[in-house]
Design an enzyme around this catalytic site. Sequence first.
Site, PDB file in Angstrom:
ATOM      1  N   ASP A  12       5.089   4.164   8.074  1.00 20.27           N
ATOM      2  CA  ASP A  12       4.888   3.862   9.422  1.00 20.27           C
ATOM      3  C   ASP A  12       6.189   4.101  10.022  1.00 20.27           C
ATOM      4  O   ASP A  12       7.218   4.108   9.229  1.00 20.27           O
ATOM      5  CB  ASP A  12       4.618   2.708   9.944  1.00 20.27           C
ATOM      6  N   ASP A  14       7.979   3.328  13.530  1.00 17.05           N
ATOM      7  CA  ASP A  14       8.304   1.815  14.522  1.00 17.05           C
ATOM      8  C   ASP A  14       8.276   0.822  13.731  1.00 17.05           C
ATOM      9  O   ASP A  14       7.187   0.216  13.355  1.00 17.05           O
ATOM     10  CB  ASP A  14       7.652   1.948  15.887  1.00 17.05           C
ATOM     11  N   ASP A 174       3.961  -2.324   9.085  1.00 17.59           N
ATOM     12  CA  ASP A 174       4.322  -3.614   9.547  1.00 17.59           C
ATOM     13  C   ASP A 174       3.336  -4.110  10.233  1.00 17.59           C
ATOM     14  O   ASP A 174       3.559  -5.261  10.751  1.00 17.59           O
ATOM     15  CB  ASP A 174       5.748  -3.437  10.242  1.00 17.59           C
TER      16      ASP A 174
END
Length: 223
Positions: A12, A14, A174
């Site tokens: 991922d 961001d 996250d």
Amino acid sequence: MTNFPFAIVGFDLDGTLLNTLGDLAGAVNYTIGLEGRAPIPVDEVRPLVGGGSRKMLAKALEVTGGALPASRIDELFPRLLEYYEAHIAIETKLYPGGAQMLDSLASRGVQLALVTNKLEHLAVKLLGELGLSDRFYTIIGGDSLGPNTAKPRPDTLLEMRRRGVAGRAAYVGDTTYDTGAARAAGLPCVAVSFGFNDLPLAELGATAVIDHFDELIPTLERL
């Protein structure tokens, strides 16, 4: 080194590979300011990130005075994108240990992928400005495969597999968008504790959790 257990590792963007919080907060606060809303402290933007830029904007409006009609969000959203694209890499940087971790995976013959809910052209621009584009065999955004294909749907992770070499794949994220997409795609997911976690770490549904990128390769070797 050919005995590494994964042929592909996807990331991922961001809150996982890059700390984009400062630049995202700048774009959000510019845009809600057009509605006369007070700016949100940078740390309070953190839980708004994960589901894509439009969802981030909608959440920001909700917490600063109430939701707006979808038609008004449609009008504001391009303004957010324009501002963000013009200020995309002012504060953004790799999380600590990120460059060394990417080097170590590449030295093991691992293909690296970037799979994000950020719009593809913004992800490409950001990685290019940071000199990271060449590290990834594919960059897939939330809009790359058309509407309603972004995480937590598995579509973009399945496309990552399709574009890559044969062999096992893992994903690093996250948020529950990441763990949910990985689970639906049948991939193990390592969550980073330093990102934009939208639930307590124990509730993210990750296969494993790391606190620093130094821990990623040993963790993947154990999976």
